[in-house]
Scaffold this motif. Structure first.
Motif, PDB file in Angstrom:
ATOM      1  N   GLU A   1       0.988  -1.240   0.153  1.00  0.00           N
ATOM      2  CA  GLU A   1       0.130  -0.030  -0.018  1.00  0.00           C
ATOM      3  C   GLU A   1       0.744   1.326   0.011  1.00  0.00           C
ATOM      4  OE1 GLU A   1      -3.244   2.254   2.878  1.00  0.00           O
ATOM      5  OE2 GLU A   1      -1.763   0.718   3.657  1.00  0.00           O
ATOM      6  N   HIS A   2       2.026   1.282   0.727  1.00  0.00           N
ATOM      7  CA  HIS A   2       2.559   2.546   0.898  1.00  0.00           C
ATOM      8  C   HIS A   2       3.595   2.625  -0.341  1.00  0.00           C
ATOM      9  CE1 HIS A   2       5.672   5.325   2.618  1.00  0.00           C
ATOM     10  NE2 HIS A   2       6.321   4.680   2.010  1.00  0.00           N
ATOM     11  N   PHE A   3       3.928   1.610  -1.093  1.00  0.00           N
ATOM     12  CA  PHE A   3       4.699   1.704  -2.472  1.00  0.00           C
ATOM     13  C   PHE A   3       3.716   2.002  -3.564  1.00  0.00           C
ATOM     14  CE2 PHE A   3       8.396  -0.090   0.124  1.00  0.00           C
ATOM     15  CZ  PHE A   3       9.313   0.668  -0.726  1.00  0.00           C
ATOM     16  N   TYR A   4       2.622   1.590  -3.472  1.00  0.00           N
ATOM     17  CA  TYR A   4       1.594   2.006  -4.633  1.00  0.00           C
ATOM     18  C   TYR A   4       1.204   3.295  -4.258  1.00  0.00           C
ATOM     19  CZ  TYR A   4       1.231  -2.927  -5.965  1.00  0.00           C
ATOM     20  OH  TYR A   4       1.315  -4.271  -6.460  1.00  0.00           O
ATOM     21  N   LYS A   5       0.934   3.785  -3.137  1.00  0.00           N
ATOM     22  CA  LYS A   5       0.699   5.176  -2.921  1.00  0.00           C
ATOM     23  C   LYS A   5       1.737   6.245  -3.267  1.00  0.00           C
ATOM     24  CE  LYS A   5      -1.548   8.051   0.545  1.00  0.00           C
ATOM     25  NZ  LYS A   5      -2.037   8.227   1.810  1.00  0.00           N
ATOM     26  N   HIS A   6       2.839   6.074  -2.940  1.00  0.00           N
ATOM     27  CA  HIS A   6       3.749   6.988  -2.969  1.00  0.00           C
ATOM     28  C   HIS A   6       4.886   7.105  -4.142  1.00  0.00           C
ATOM     29  CE1 HIS A   6       2.615   8.888   1.145  1.00  0.00           C
ATOM     30  NE2 HIS A   6       2.415   7.487   1.351  1.00  0.00           N
ATOM     31  N   TYR A   7       4.833   6.076  -4.782  1.00  0.00           N
ATOM     32  CA  TYR A   7       5.979   5.979  -5.869  1.00  0.00           C
ATOM     33  C   TYR A   7       5.158   5.583  -7.228  1.00  0.00           C
ATOM     34  CZ  TYR A   7       9.008   6.009  -1.787  1.00  0.00           C
ATOM     35  OH  TYR A   7       9.590   6.435  -0.744  1.00  0.00           O
ATOM     36  N   LEU A   8       5.081   6.457  -7.960  1.00  0.00           N
ATOM     37  CA  LEU A   8       4.351   6.281  -9.256  1.00  0.00           C
ATOM     38  C   LEU A   8       5.219   6.713 -10.257  1.00  0.00           C
ATOM     39  CD1 LEU A   8       0.941   8.122  -8.207  1.00  0.00           C
ATOM     40  CD2 LEU A   8       1.505   5.678  -8.132  1.00  0.00           C
ATOM     41  N   GLY A   9       4.894   5.933 -11.567  1.00  0.00           N
ATOM     42  CA  GLY A   9       5.441   6.242 -12.581  1.00  0.00           C
ATOM     43  C   GLY A   9       5.039   7.362 -13.497  1.00  0.00           C
ATOM     44  N   ARG A  10       5.605   7.535 -14.655  1.00  0.00           N
ATOM     45  CA  ARG A  10       5.302   8.960 -15.504  1.00  0.00           C
ATOM     46  C   ARG A  10       3.747   8.803 -15.926  1.00  0.00           C
ATOM     47  NH1 ARG A  10      10.070   8.940 -19.707  1.00  0.00           N
ATOM     48  NH2 ARG A  10       9.849   6.563 -19.151  1.00  0.00           N
ATOM     49  N   ARG A  11       3.095   7.478 -15.983  1.00  0.00           N
ATOM     50  CA  ARG A  11       1.932   7.371 -16.339  1.00  0.00           C
ATOM     51  C   ARG A  11       0.869   7.198 -15.191  1.00  0.00           C
ATOM     52  NH1 ARG A  11       2.272   3.210 -21.425  1.00  0.00           N
ATOM     53  NH2 ARG A  11       3.544   4.207 -22.615  1.00  0.00           N
TER      54      ARG A  11
END
Length: 290
Positions: free
Chosen positions: A97-107
């Motif tokens: 949940e933490h990584f999905y929320k705070h680390y996003l790619g360009r899209r």
């Protein structure tokens, strides 16, 4: 260049019968013992090699390397980290949940992909380690989730989390058990990704022909190492704060790991004592290159 981190929890198991997913042919519990790969087991030395271990739908012929016991085999396939509401599952989901929320790619999609269903049976080449559980001279139970690094990076991934059960021939005490769970993350940086946010960073480079020191590998520039180290520690401090809450006391300890340099351990203050929660570092460039 790349950074790597991992943390683990010891999982205590109750006594259970042999899993229906595991079938051991031509072998009895009392005739086996846990020997290292350099010392054949008594059974393997005297029994014909037609005996096989059937594990997770595949058959593995036994040979003079085979030392895995029925007790250990009975743990394979439990996948506690994927059982909903199990403590290991809860920790895994918090991290995801933490990584999905705070680390996003360009899209706007998650930067890190998650792999939590990889088979714990790996080749000896994938595992590159000692004092482990061998099915035979070619296959073994993984001793760490790093056994999947090459395959995942080779498939084109540059940011991922790998979760799973791992197996080591440890003596049982209050902090060790032959079966535990590990989660690790890997992030590879291009020159643009690392330096794009730095003022006048266009002239900075990832690599140089230098010398290995206590602070860097011979092939990395000091600027690149410092930025990767800063990013690594920032990411992991945020993660531990997410898990344990605000007001966390954290300290970093220099250490040695064979696959990273420089390497660090993170400790948190728990009830007045410092407790190690993870190890991490800048991945050895030769591993990335291979």
């Amino acid at each position: 260049m790349a950074m790597l981190w991992k943390f683990m929890r010891v999982a205590k198991y109750s006594k259970t019968a042999l899993s229906p997913k595991v079938k051991v042919r031509g072998i009895s519990t009392h005739s086996r013992h846990s020997s290292s790969k350099s010392v054949p087991s008594d059974f393997a030395a005297s029994a014909p090699y037609s005996n096989t271990v059937e594990l997770l739908g595949k058959s593995y012929p036994q040979d003079d390397y085979s030392n895995v016991t029925e007790k250990i085999l009975s743990k394979v396939g439990k996948n506690l980290h994927n059982r909903k509401h199990h403590p290991l599952w809860l920790i895994k989901e918090q991290v995801k949940e933490h990584f999905y929320k705070h680390y996003l790619g360009r899209r706007g999609t998650p930067l890190f992909s998650v792999y939590d269903g990889l088979s714990p049976v790996v080749t000896v080449q994938q595992n590159f380690d000692k004092d482990n559980y061998y099915l035979n001279r070619d296959h073994m139970l993984r001793a760490h989730t790093s056994a999947h690094q090459w395959d995942l990076i080779h498939s084109g991934l540059d940011a991922f989390l790998a979760v799973g059960d791992v197996y080591r021939r440890d003596t049982i005490d209050n902090t060790h058990y032959p079966v535990f769970h590990q989660m690790e993350g890997v992030r590879l940086f291009s020159c643009h990704e690392l330096f794009s946010s730095i003022k006048d960073g266009e002239g900075l480079q990832l690599f140089e022909q230098g010398h290995r020191t206590a602070h860097k590998q011979e092939c990395h520039t000091m600027e690149a190492v410092r930025l990767v180290e800063f990013n690594l520690k920032q990411v992991l401090t945020k993660l531990m704060t997410h898990i344990f809450g605000d007001g966390l006391q954290v300290r970093w300890v220099d250490c040695y790991f064979p696959f990273t340099h420089p390497s660090f351990e993170m400790e948190i203050n728990f009830q007045g004592e410092w407790m190690e929660v993870l190890g991490c570092g800048v991945m050895e460039q030769q591993l990335v290159n291979s």
